[in-house]
Structures are given as C-alpha cells and as structure tokens.
Design a protein around this motif. Structure first.
Motif, short mmCIF file in Angstrom:
data_model
loop_
_atom_site.label_atom_id
_atom_site.label_comp_id
_atom_site.label_asym_id
_atom_site.label_seq_id
_atom_site.Cartn_x
_atom_site.Cartn_y
_atom_site.Cartn_z
N LEU A 1 0.84 -1.21 0.00
CA LEU A 1 0.00 0.00 0.00
C LEU A 1 0.87 1.26 0.00
O LEU A 1 0.58 2.23 -0.71
CB LEU A 1 -0.92 -0.02 1.22
CG LEU A 1 -1.83 1.20 1.42
CD1 LEU A 1 -2.65 1.49 0.18
CD2 LEU A 1 -2.73 0.98 2.63
N VAL A 2 1.95 1.24 0.77
CA VAL A 2 2.87 2.39 0.79
C VAL A 2 3.49 2.58 -0.60
O VAL A 2 3.65 3.71 -1.08
CB VAL A 2 3.97 2.16 1.85
CG1 VAL A 2 5.04 3.24 1.73
CG2 VAL A 2 3.36 2.20 3.25
N ASN B 1 -5.68 1.74 -0.92
CA ASN B 1 -5.33 3.00 -1.57
C ASN B 1 -6.57 3.88 -1.75
O ASN B 1 -6.52 5.10 -1.52
CB ASN B 1 -4.69 2.70 -2.93
CG ASN B 1 -4.22 3.96 -3.63
OD1 ASN B 1 -3.60 4.82 -3.04
ND2 ASN B 1 -4.54 4.07 -4.91
N GLY C 1 -0.05 7.93 4.96
CA GLY C 1 -0.25 6.51 4.74
C GLY C 1 0.78 5.61 5.38
O GLY C 1 0.47 4.49 5.80
N ALA D 1 -0.81 2.54 7.18
CA ALA D 1 -1.01 1.51 6.16
C ALA D 1 -1.33 0.15 6.77
O ALA D 1 -2.21 -0.58 6.30
CB ALA D 1 0.22 1.42 5.26
#
Length: 555
Positions: free
Chosen positions: A86-87, A245, A293, A297
């Motif tokens: 996700l990062v 996201n 994030g 995350a």
C-alpha cells in the motif's frame, strides 16, 4: 468555429491523450515488464524504498493504476506484505503527480523528435525490445502533441457564453465539482490525463485555480476508484492494496476539500499561475498522502483483510460455482455451446499455467518453502481441470457434431494435454531444481542468471501468444508464434554456448550450477515447443505448414 465543432476537436485531442498514455504504458510493460516485476518484488519489502520504487515505476508506466494492480498481485501472492504494498502504491500516485508536472512544461520541441526516432526505431528492426522502445517514444510524442491539440481546441471556448455559467455554478458548489471530477477520472481511466486537461484549461483562463484544485482532489479520488474497480475480479488478498489506496485517498481528499472550503488558503504561495497552482497542489496532496499513509497503512490493510475474510464465501462453494458456470451439462446437447464452454474452461487452465510459468523463475531467484508448496498445488488444479474438460468433451454426442466441431474438439483436447504437460515440467522438473538450489545454497553467476532470465522472458511472451492463438485462432499470431520458436532455438543455442565458455574458463559458480543451468534451459525449450505446437492446427488450415517446418514462402 461552432460549439459542436469545438467539442469534436476537444474530444479528439482527449482521445489522443488517452491513447498516447496507453501506448507508453503497454510499451514499457511489454519490453521491461517481467524484468521490473523481478527487480521490484524485493525492493517493495522496505517501506521507504517501496515509496521510491513505486514512484519510479509510475513515472515509467505513466499509470499509478497499473502499479496498484501489479503490487496488489504481489501482495495477493504473499511476495510483499500488504501494508508495504500500500505504501508503494501511494508512492506510485506521487510519481504520477510528478509526471503531470513534467508534462506541464513546454515540450513542443520534443514531440517531433520523439515521433521521428520512435517511428524509425520501430520500422528499422524486428527485435521485440527495440520495437517496444520505438512504441514508447511514439507514445511520448503523441502525448505531448495531444496536449498542444487540447490547448488549440479549447482556445475558442474563451468566447463561449455557456462555459462561464457552468464554471460559475461548479465554483459555487465544490461538492458537485468534486464528485464530477471523480466520475470523469474514472471514465478517462487515467488521473494523469484528467488533471492535464484541467491544467490545460486553467492555462487559458477557462478554469479558475480554486475550482481546478477541487477538480484535482476529485480526480485523486477517481484515480483510486479505477484500480479498486479493475481489481474486483481478483482474489481477495490481491484486492487489499487497491482498496486500501482508495480508502486513504478518499479520506485524504475529503479532509483536503474541507480544509480548502473552511480556511480558503492563499494559492499564490504554491504557484504564480492557476495552472501551476493546480499541478503543485496535486503534488503536495500526494506527498501528504504518503506521509499519512506510512504510519496507518498497516491498520488500513488489516481492517480490510478482516472485512474480506468475514464476507468471503466458503472456498469449496466458490470453486464449485466456477466449475459449474464453465462446464454446463445442460449445453451438451448443443455442440457449439458445449465447445464454447470448454473454451472458457481452457482459458482458466491457461491462466493457471501462466501463473506457474511466471512464478517459477521468481522461485529460482528467491526460493521459499511456502511459495514452492503453493506452486506445486497449482499443478493439482491443472490436473483437476484437465480431467473435468476431458470428461465433458467425451459426453458431447459425436453424431450431433459436424466436421468443424469434431476438429475443434480434438484441438481443445490436445491443447489441454499439452498444457498439463507444461505444468508437469514446471513442477516435476523445474521445481526440483529450485529445491536443489535451496538445499545446496547454490547461486548462478550474474551472466548465467541474466541468460536464463532472458530465455524465460521469451518463453513467457510466447506462452501468451500461444494462449491467444488457442482462443482466437488468428493465423497471423500463429505464424508469429512458430517464428518465435525458431528465434528461441537460436537463443537457447547461444545460451548453452556461453555457459560452456564459462566452464572452459573455470568459473567456480558455473561449475557448481552447471547441471541446474543446462537442465533449466532444456526444460524451458521443451515448454516452448509444447506451447508453439498449439499454433499448428491453425497453420495447417491455412496451408502454410509443411511436414516438419514452415513453407519457404511464409518464412
């Protein structure tokens, strides 16, 4: 120029922008996709490097959506943690914002050069990598040209009496503008294209900075929505990253919209013109999302995984539903319908074999016990599907079939046998090599690994051609597949010769891994031969296949 003519010109310029963006992305994917996947799966395990790698990949592909789907598949396969993935996707969105900034410069002199050299490279060679480089350059040239066309097409809108009314209404109703931008970006399937359009209109004074920034925030929400919608057919673990996201982008966009509405910050601080203010806001927003994030995350992905696990149907029921939808027993009385069902089922076998073929080389590079066992289980799935297809074909009444249907039945059955053989080679031969490499702690020389990787990339590309031939029965693709078989034969010979040269020089690593190296070459060549043979029935019908090789007139 009439209003309808302006809209037609603007629509054509936008269509060219979307097409050019797609050209660049597909060119990079076809030329360097497998190499990028192999290199990035290690990088994505470090959060900070994941941000940088995600941004770089988005700049290359000019699509954060493509990166989101790619990283989602990594996370679904267990190659990278979902939180780190996700990062990386948040970094990809930042890279996409930097692409917008790059394209906002005056690049008019670059367009003709990119078009000329791209076309020259594409037409001057038949090598796949060089042709795709030409495709990328042509895409870049068309991308810059489309921005110029958008500017020219929107110039008459300065005199429009309707546009100020629409712009005035949206300026007074930022929520409507926000959601319209999200929907527009989803329809474009490209946040880069939508934001470039907004910036181009702002540059000509058609969209004020305040409204443009609201549209940018909506476009960021729409950009997250694209990947989330495209991943809806993927397995649940692979959907975690695109959905995460979307969640972070939605929260960030709403917070930014509220801050913009309540505090009315001075825009002059981030740019001297409305277009610069819009582009810089887009970049700053994505920097904010990366910073937001990274600490959250893990929480977001864990929450989504829990929700997906709660909502997921029982695995056995889901599998039975899929098998029943493909091989419908009620269609056996109609051979054409039954064969269509079998074709759909064979597509599923092709997808599984492609996953096996793609992942086996990653295990050579980084063998892990869990991934080895997971790949071995896929062969059992291929065997089950093959058995089901074989029994289904046997139940179609022969007397109800015409000659063409009988030929297609034999062709599909033969294809299933060969796909099963490919799966067996991967599991019973290549996976054994992987275990041996892991148990003995062996490593290939850099040259040997590069040669094997190139050979594998060629086989994987040919596999995709073979699957297309099997479904479409396109003679041109079939002919290309057989020609690629000849090219791979030459590549295999060169690879073997290079390996023997290293043995003669006494390279220690080459001596240690010699049998693994040569056995892998043999296995890849055998897989390629099986896949290339899927083209033979099509070429036989066209009359371009000799007894053992292509006729001279078709080479």
């Amino acid at each position: 120029m009439t209003g309808s003519a302006v809209l037609v010109h603007l629509a054509g310029a936008i269509a060219l922008l979307l097409w050019a963006t797609r050209m660049v992305r597909t060119g990079v994917e076809r030329a360097y996709g497998d190499v990028l996947r192999r290199k990035l799966r290690h990088t994505f395990r470090n959060p900070l490097l994941a941000v940088i790698a995600g941004a770089g990949l988005a700049i290359c592909l000019q699509s954060a959506t493509a990166v989101s789907l790619l990283v989602g598949s990594f996370a679904g396969s267990g190659i990278v943690p979902a939180a780190t993935g996700l990062v990386a996707v948040l970094g990809a969105d930042l890279g996409s914002a930097l692409v917008v900034k790059l394209l906002s410069f005056n690049l008019s002199a670059v367009a003709p050069l990119a078009l000329f050299f791209g076309t020259a490279i594409f037409l001057a060679t038949e090598r796949r990598a060089w042709q795709q480089l030409g495709r990328i350059l042509v895409g870049v040239g068309l991308l810059i040209l489309s921005l110029q066309l958008i500017g020219s097409a929107s110039e008459p809108l300065r005199e429009s009496e309707i546009l100020p009314v629409i712009v005035g209404y949206l300026s007074e109703d930022p929520i409507t503008a926000f959601f319209l931008a999200a929907i527009g970006t989803w329809l474009f399937h490209s946040s880069v294209a939508f934001i470039l359009l907004v910036a181009a209109l702002a540059m000509r004074g058609l969209v004020p900075a305040e409204l443009g920034i609201v549209l940018v925030l909506g476009a960021n929400l729409g950009g997250g929505l694209i990947a989330a919608m495209l991943s809806r057919t993927m397995p649940a673990p692979s959907r975690t990253v695109p959905l995460g996201n979307l969640v972070i982008r939605a929260i960030g966009a709403v917070i930014a919209l509220l801050a913009l509405t309540l505090f009315d910050p001075p825009m002059e601080m981030i740019g001297s013109t409305p277009a610069l203010q819009i582009v810089h806001t887009h970049i700053l927003f994505n920097v904010f999302l990366v910073l937001l994030g990274m600490p959250f995350a893990g929480l977001v992905t864990r929450s989504l995984e829990s929700l997906q696990a709660y909502a997921a149907p029982p695995p056995s029921a889901a599998l039975e539903d899929r098998e029943a939808s493909a091989l419908d027993p009620d269609a056996l009385g109609s051979p054409s319908r039954a064969l269509a069902n079998v074709t759909r089922a064979v597509v599923g076998v092709c997808e599984t074999v492609e996953v096996m073929l793609k992942n086996i080389m990653e295990l050579y590079d980084d063998p892990e016990r869990e991934q080895i066992d997971a790949l071995a289980s896929l062969d059992d799935r291929v065997d089950r599907k093959h058995a089901a297809i074989k029994l289904y074909l046997a139940r179609i009444p022969p007397e109800a079939m015409n000659e063409e249907e009988e030929q297609r039945t034999a062709e599909l059955l033969d294809a299933c046998v060969k796909l099963e053989q490919v799966g067996d080679i991967i599991v019973r031969n290549m996976l054994v090599h992987v275990r041996k490499k892991l148990d003995r702690g062996l490593t290939f020389t850099p040259e040997g690994w590069r040669e094997l990787s190139n050979l594998h990339a060629s086989v994987l590309a040919n596999a995709r051609l073979a699957f297309n031939v099997l479904i479409t029965r396109d003679p041109a693709t079939a002919l290309q597949l057989v020609r690629e078989k000849d090219r791979l034969r030459d590549l295999e010979r060169i690879t073997s010769q290079s390996h023997f040269e290293r043995l003669r020089k006494g390279a220690k690593k080459s001596l240690e891994t010699s049998s693994l190296h040569l056995d892998t070459i043999r296995d890849l060549k055998q897989i390629n031969s099986l896949l290339a043979s899927l083209a033979y029935p099509v070429l036989e019908e066209e009359g371009v296949l000799g007894t053992t090789r292509l006729l001279p007139a078709t080479v």
